[in-house]
Design an enzyme around this catalytic site. Structure first.
Site, mmCIF file in Angstrom:
data_model
loop_
_atom_site.group_PDB
_atom_site.id
_atom_site.type_symbol
_atom_site.label_atom_id
_atom_site.label_comp_id
_atom_site.label_asym_id
_atom_site.label_seq_id
_atom_site.Cartn_x
_atom_site.Cartn_y
_atom_site.Cartn_z
ATOM 1 N N SER A 118 0.816 -1.214 0.000
ATOM 2 C CA SER A 118 0.000 0.000 0.000
ATOM 3 C C SER A 118 0.849 1.263 0.000
ATOM 4 C CB SER A 118 -0.926 0.005 1.222
ATOM 5 O OG SER A 118 -0.182 -0.133 2.420
ATOM 6 N N HIS A 139 -2.631 -3.121 -5.808
ATOM 7 C CA HIS A 139 -3.074 -2.764 -4.461
ATOM 8 C C HIS A 139 -4.595 -2.886 -4.361
ATOM 9 C CE1 HIS A 139 -3.577 0.595 -1.222
ATOM 10 N NE2 HIS A 139 -3.630 -0.619 -0.692
ATOM 11 N N GLU A 151 -5.692 -0.415 -7.209
ATOM 12 C CA GLU A 151 -4.714 0.604 -7.573
ATOM 13 C C GLU A 151 -3.530 -0.123 -8.226
ATOM 14 O OE1 GLU A 151 -3.188 4.620 -5.273
ATOM 15 O OE2 GLU A 151 -3.128 2.729 -4.194
ATOM 16 N N ASN A 189 -3.109 6.067 -0.276
ATOM 17 C CA ASN A 189 -2.589 6.337 1.063
ATOM 18 C C ASN A 189 -1.874 7.664 1.188
ATOM 19 O OD1 ASN A 189 -3.469 4.155 2.695
ATOM 20 N ND2 ASN A 189 -2.139 2.811 1.526
#
Length: 295
Positions: A118, A139, A151, A189
Protein backbone atom coordinates in the site's frame (compact mmCIF):
# COMPACT_ATOMS: atom_id res chain seq x y z
CA UNK A 1 -3.57 -16.06 -17.11
CA UNK A 2 -5.21 -18.91 -15.25
CA UNK A 3 -2.84 -19.93 -12.45
CA UNK A 4 -2.55 -17.43 -9.60
CA UNK A 5 -0.33 -17.72 -6.54
CA UNK A 6 -1.01 -15.54 -3.49
CA UNK A 7 1.72 -15.12 -0.88
CA UNK A 8 0.29 -14.47 2.59
CA UNK A 9 -2.96 -15.84 4.05
CA UNK A 10 -3.80 -12.87 6.27
CA UNK A 11 -6.61 -10.36 5.81
CA UNK A 12 -5.52 -9.13 2.38
CA UNK A 13 -4.10 -12.42 1.12
CA UNK A 14 -7.16 -14.53 1.86
CA UNK A 15 -9.37 -11.82 0.37
CA UNK A 16 -7.32 -11.76 -2.85
CA UNK A 17 -7.37 -15.57 -3.03
CA UNK A 18 -11.15 -15.50 -2.47
CA UNK A 19 -11.76 -13.12 -5.36
CA UNK A 20 -9.57 -14.98 -7.85
CA UNK A 21 -11.03 -18.37 -6.86
CA UNK A 22 -14.59 -17.04 -7.08
CA UNK A 23 -13.84 -16.03 -10.67
CA UNK A 24 -12.69 -19.58 -11.46
CA UNK A 25 -8.92 -19.07 -11.39
CA UNK A 26 -6.68 -21.80 -10.02
CA UNK A 27 -5.28 -20.34 -6.79
CA UNK A 28 -2.28 -21.44 -4.74
CA UNK A 29 -2.44 -19.77 -1.31
CA UNK A 30 0.96 -19.69 0.39
CA UNK A 31 1.99 -18.94 3.96
CA UNK A 32 4.82 -20.14 6.21
CA UNK A 33 2.26 -21.00 8.90
CA UNK A 34 -0.15 -23.91 8.54
CA UNK A 35 -2.32 -22.27 11.20
CA UNK A 36 -2.52 -19.06 9.16
CA UNK A 37 -3.53 -21.04 6.09
CA UNK A 38 -6.29 -22.79 8.02
CA UNK A 39 -7.57 -19.49 9.44
CA UNK A 40 -7.41 -17.94 5.98
CA UNK A 41 -9.49 -20.72 4.46
CA UNK A 42 -11.99 -20.50 7.31
CA UNK A 43 -12.31 -16.76 6.66
CA UNK A 44 -12.90 -17.34 2.96
CA UNK A 45 -15.60 -19.91 3.67
CA UNK A 46 -17.25 -17.66 6.27
CA UNK A 47 -17.29 -14.72 3.85
CA UNK A 48 -18.70 -16.86 1.06
CA UNK A 49 -21.52 -18.11 3.31
CA UNK A 50 -22.23 -14.53 4.30
CA UNK A 51 -22.57 -13.68 0.60
CA UNK A 52 -24.99 -16.61 0.16
CA UNK A 53 -27.07 -15.34 3.08
CA UNK A 54 -27.24 -11.90 1.44
CA UNK A 55 -28.27 -13.43 -1.88
CA UNK A 56 -25.25 -12.17 -3.82
CA UNK A 57 -24.04 -15.66 -4.80
CA UNK A 58 -25.63 -19.12 -5.06
CA UNK A 59 -24.90 -21.74 -2.39
CA UNK A 60 -23.16 -23.94 -4.99
CA UNK A 61 -20.50 -21.25 -5.38
CA UNK A 62 -19.13 -21.90 -1.90
CA UNK A 63 -17.66 -25.34 -2.58
CA UNK A 64 -16.76 -24.44 -6.15
CA UNK A 65 -14.72 -21.46 -4.94
CA UNK A 66 -13.06 -23.36 -2.10
CA UNK A 67 -12.26 -26.16 -4.56
CA UNK A 68 -10.26 -23.70 -6.67
CA UNK A 69 -7.81 -23.03 -3.81
CA UNK A 70 -4.87 -25.16 -2.74
CA UNK A 71 -2.64 -24.26 0.20
CA UNK A 72 1.14 -24.48 0.59
CA UNK A 73 3.75 -23.75 3.25
CA UNK A 74 6.51 -23.99 0.62
CA UNK A 75 6.81 -20.86 -1.52
CA UNK A 76 8.75 -22.63 -4.27
CA UNK A 77 6.05 -25.31 -4.60
CA UNK A 78 3.26 -22.76 -4.47
CA UNK A 79 4.59 -20.62 -7.33
CA UNK A 80 5.97 -23.39 -9.56
CA UNK A 81 3.22 -23.09 -12.19
CA UNK A 82 2.15 -19.49 -11.65
CA UNK A 83 1.19 -17.08 -14.40
CA UNK A 84 0.84 -14.33 -11.78
CA UNK A 85 2.07 -14.11 -8.20
CA UNK A 86 0.45 -11.58 -5.86
CA UNK A 87 2.48 -10.91 -2.71
CA UNK A 88 0.33 -9.87 0.26
CA UNK A 89 2.74 -10.15 3.18
CA UNK A 90 3.18 -7.69 6.05
CA UNK A 91 3.91 -4.08 5.03
CA UNK A 92 7.65 -4.34 5.69
CA UNK A 93 10.14 -3.39 2.99
CA UNK A 94 12.86 -5.82 4.06
CA UNK A 95 10.44 -8.75 4.18
CA UNK A 96 9.02 -7.93 0.76
CA UNK A 97 12.52 -7.71 -0.78
CA UNK A 98 13.36 -11.15 0.60
CA UNK A 99 10.12 -12.60 -0.76
CA UNK A 100 10.67 -11.12 -4.22
CA UNK A 101 14.22 -12.46 -4.39
CA UNK A 102 12.81 -15.91 -3.67
CA UNK A 103 9.94 -15.42 -6.12
CA UNK A 104 12.40 -14.41 -8.83
CA UNK A 105 14.32 -17.63 -8.25
CA UNK A 106 11.28 -19.92 -7.98
CA UNK A 107 8.51 -18.61 -10.25
CA UNK A 108 8.45 -19.33 -14.01
CA UNK A 109 10.50 -16.86 -16.07
CA UNK A 110 7.42 -15.43 -17.77
CA UNK A 111 5.38 -15.02 -14.56
CA UNK A 112 4.29 -11.54 -13.53
CA UNK A 113 5.23 -10.66 -9.95
CA UNK A 114 2.79 -8.26 -8.26
CA UNK A 115 2.84 -6.71 -4.81
CA UNK A 116 -0.22 -5.70 -2.83
CA UNK A 117 1.90 -3.12 -1.00
CA UNK A 118 0.00 0.00 0.00
CA UNK A 119 3.00 2.33 0.09
CA UNK A 120 6.41 0.73 -0.61
CA UNK A 121 8.15 1.59 -3.88
CA UNK A 122 7.50 -0.90 -6.68
CA UNK A 123 10.74 0.23 -8.33
CA UNK A 124 12.64 -0.67 -5.16
CA UNK A 125 10.90 -4.05 -4.90
CA UNK A 126 11.57 -4.75 -8.59
CA UNK A 127 15.28 -4.03 -8.11
CA UNK A 128 15.47 -7.14 -5.91
CA UNK A 129 14.65 -9.27 -8.97
CA UNK A 130 16.14 -10.00 -12.36
CA UNK A 131 12.85 -9.20 -14.11
CA UNK A 132 11.94 -5.60 -13.13
CA UNK A 133 9.85 -5.22 -16.30
CA UNK A 134 7.51 -7.93 -14.93
CA UNK A 135 7.08 -6.42 -11.44
CA UNK A 136 4.01 -4.30 -10.72
CA UNK A 137 1.84 -3.07 -7.87
CA UNK A 138 -1.66 -4.52 -7.52
CA UNK A 139 -3.07 -2.76 -4.46
CA UNK A 140 -6.46 -4.22 -3.54
CA UNK A 141 -8.67 -2.48 -0.99
CA UNK A 142 -9.96 -4.07 2.22
CA UNK A 143 -12.30 -5.99 2.35
CA UNK A 144 -11.16 -7.35 -1.00
CA UNK A 145 -14.35 -9.26 -1.96
CA UNK A 146 -16.45 -6.10 -1.55
CA UNK A 147 -14.24 -3.16 -2.54
CA UNK A 148 -14.17 -2.35 -6.24
CA UNK A 149 -10.88 -0.47 -6.61
CA UNK A 150 -7.52 -1.96 -7.58
CA UNK A 151 -4.71 0.60 -7.57
CA UNK A 152 -2.28 -0.56 -10.29
CA UNK A 153 1.21 0.87 -9.77
CA UNK A 154 3.84 0.96 -12.50
CA UNK A 155 7.44 0.76 -11.37
CA UNK A 156 10.16 2.59 -13.30
CA UNK A 157 10.80 -0.47 -15.47
CA UNK A 158 7.33 -2.08 -15.60
CA UNK A 159 6.49 -2.86 -19.21
CA UNK A 160 3.42 -1.65 -21.07
CA UNK A 161 2.41 -5.26 -21.75
CA UNK A 162 2.51 -6.23 -18.07
CA UNK A 163 0.57 -3.12 -17.09
CA UNK A 164 -2.12 -3.84 -19.68
CA UNK A 165 -2.34 -7.48 -18.64
CA UNK A 166 -2.91 -6.55 -14.99
CA UNK A 167 -5.44 -3.84 -15.85
CA UNK A 168 -7.38 -6.31 -18.02
CA UNK A 169 -7.19 -9.01 -15.36
CA UNK A 170 -8.57 -6.64 -12.73
CA UNK A 171 -11.59 -5.95 -14.93
CA UNK A 172 -12.19 -9.69 -15.30
CA UNK A 173 -12.34 -9.86 -11.49
CA UNK A 174 -15.17 -7.32 -11.52
CA UNK A 175 -12.89 -4.58 -10.20
CA UNK A 176 -12.17 -1.06 -11.41
CA UNK A 177 -8.42 -0.72 -11.94
CA UNK A 178 -6.81 2.70 -11.75
CA UNK A 179 -3.25 3.17 -13.01
CA UNK A 180 -0.94 5.35 -10.91
CA UNK A 181 2.79 6.05 -10.88
CA UNK A 182 5.32 4.90 -8.31
CA UNK A 183 5.61 7.60 -5.64
CA UNK A 184 5.41 7.09 -1.85
CA UNK A 185 1.88 6.13 -0.80
CA UNK A 186 0.74 6.14 -4.45
CA UNK A 187 -2.67 7.93 -4.48
CA UNK A 188 -4.86 6.13 -1.95
CA UNK A 189 -2.59 6.34 1.06
CA UNK A 190 -0.89 9.60 0.15
CA UNK A 191 -4.30 11.21 0.66
CA UNK A 192 -5.86 8.88 3.25
CA UNK A 193 -3.04 8.59 5.79
CA UNK A 194 -2.51 12.33 6.35
CA UNK A 195 -6.28 12.58 7.01
CA UNK A 196 -6.12 9.76 9.56
CA UNK A 197 -3.01 11.28 11.10
CA UNK A 198 -4.73 14.66 11.40
CA UNK A 199 -7.71 13.01 13.11
CA UNK A 200 -5.32 11.42 15.63
CA UNK A 201 -3.59 14.78 16.09
CA UNK A 202 -6.99 16.39 16.75
CA UNK A 203 -7.64 13.82 19.47
CA UNK A 204 -4.10 14.19 20.85
CA UNK A 205 -4.41 17.97 21.18
CA UNK A 206 -7.88 17.86 22.72
CA UNK A 207 -9.89 19.32 19.85
CA UNK A 208 -12.58 16.65 20.29
CA UNK A 209 -13.14 13.08 21.46
CA UNK A 210 -13.01 9.85 19.48
CA UNK A 211 -16.71 9.57 18.68
CA UNK A 212 -17.03 13.30 18.03
CA UNK A 213 -14.23 13.27 15.45
CA UNK A 214 -15.65 10.22 13.70
CA UNK A 215 -19.19 11.64 13.77
CA UNK A 216 -18.09 14.89 12.13
CA UNK A 217 -16.41 13.01 9.29
CA UNK A 218 -19.26 10.55 8.81
CA UNK A 219 -22.15 13.00 8.92
CA UNK A 220 -20.36 16.09 7.65
CA UNK A 221 -18.25 14.54 4.89
CA UNK A 222 -20.34 11.48 4.02
CA UNK A 223 -17.62 8.98 4.95
CA UNK A 224 -19.02 5.50 5.71
CA UNK A 225 -16.56 5.14 8.59
CA UNK A 226 -14.83 7.75 10.75
CA UNK A 227 -11.04 8.12 10.39
CA UNK A 228 -10.26 6.77 13.87
CA UNK A 229 -12.48 3.73 13.37
CA UNK A 230 -10.90 3.25 9.95
CA UNK A 231 -7.42 3.42 11.48
CA UNK A 232 -8.43 0.68 13.92
CA UNK A 233 -9.76 -1.38 11.03
CA UNK A 234 -6.59 -0.96 8.94
CA UNK A 235 -4.32 -1.55 11.94
CA UNK A 236 -2.50 1.26 13.72
CA UNK A 237 0.83 -0.44 13.05
CA UNK A 238 0.08 -0.44 9.32
CA UNK A 239 -0.92 3.25 9.47
CA UNK A 240 2.34 4.08 11.23
CA UNK A 241 4.38 2.10 8.71
CA UNK A 242 2.77 3.91 5.79
CA UNK A 243 3.26 7.33 7.38
CA UNK A 244 6.92 6.50 7.95
CA UNK A 245 7.25 5.57 4.26
CA UNK A 246 5.66 8.90 3.28
CA UNK A 247 7.85 10.83 5.72
CA UNK A 248 11.05 9.14 4.57
CA UNK A 249 10.13 9.36 0.90
CA UNK A 250 9.13 13.03 0.77
CA UNK A 251 11.31 14.38 3.62
CA UNK A 252 8.37 16.60 4.50
CA UNK A 253 7.34 17.11 8.14
CA UNK A 254 3.65 17.20 7.22
CA UNK A 255 3.78 13.39 6.97
CA UNK A 256 5.32 12.87 10.42
CA UNK A 257 3.24 10.45 12.49
CA UNK A 258 1.42 11.86 15.52
CA UNK A 259 3.23 10.92 18.77
CA UNK A 260 -0.02 9.37 20.06
CA UNK A 261 -0.10 6.94 17.13
CA UNK A 262 3.49 5.90 17.70
CA UNK A 263 2.90 5.44 21.44
CA UNK A 264 -0.21 3.29 20.86
CA UNK A 265 1.65 1.02 18.45
CA UNK A 266 4.51 0.65 20.93
CA UNK A 267 1.96 -0.29 23.60
CA UNK A 268 0.41 -2.94 21.32
CA UNK A 269 -2.90 -1.11 20.92
CA UNK A 270 -3.25 -1.83 17.22
CA UNK A 271 -7.00 -1.66 16.68
CA UNK A 272 -9.38 -4.47 15.78
CA UNK A 273 -6.69 -7.14 15.46
CA UNK A 274 -5.36 -6.57 18.99
CA UNK A 275 -8.79 -5.99 20.54
CA UNK A 276 -8.24 -2.33 21.33
CA UNK A 277 -7.26 0.88 19.60
CA UNK A 278 -9.33 4.04 19.64
CA UNK A 279 -12.26 1.73 20.34
CA UNK A 280 -12.61 -1.35 22.54
CA UNK A 281 -13.28 -4.53 20.54
CA UNK A 282 -13.17 -7.01 23.43
CA UNK A 283 -16.89 -7.76 23.08
CA UNK A 284 -17.63 -6.78 19.48
CA UNK A 285 -15.72 -6.03 16.27
CA UNK A 286 -18.03 -3.06 15.82
CA UNK A 287 -16.81 0.31 17.06
CA UNK A 288 -19.49 0.65 19.71
CA UNK A 289 -17.42 1.49 22.77
CA UNK A 290 -14.57 4.01 22.98
CA UNK A 291 -11.37 2.68 24.50
CA UNK A 292 -11.13 3.43 28.23
CA UNK A 293 -8.03 5.53 27.57
CA UNK A 294 -10.15 8.04 25.63
CA UNK A 295 -13.53 7.81 27.39
Amino acid sequence: MKNISVVGAGTMGNGIAHVFAQHDYNVQLIDISEDSLQKGMETIERNLRRMVAKGTIESESVQATLGNIQTHTSLSEGVAGADLVVEAATENAGLKMDIFRELDASAPEDAILASNTSSISITEIAAATGRPEKVIGMHFMNPVPLMQLVEVIRGYSTSDAVTRAVLDLSVKLGKTPTEVNDYPGFVANRILMPMINEAIESLYTGVAGVQEIDTVMKLGMGHPMGPLQLADFIGLDVCLSILDVLSDGFRNPKYAACPLLRKMVTAGKLGVKSGEGFYDYSESRKAERVSRQFS
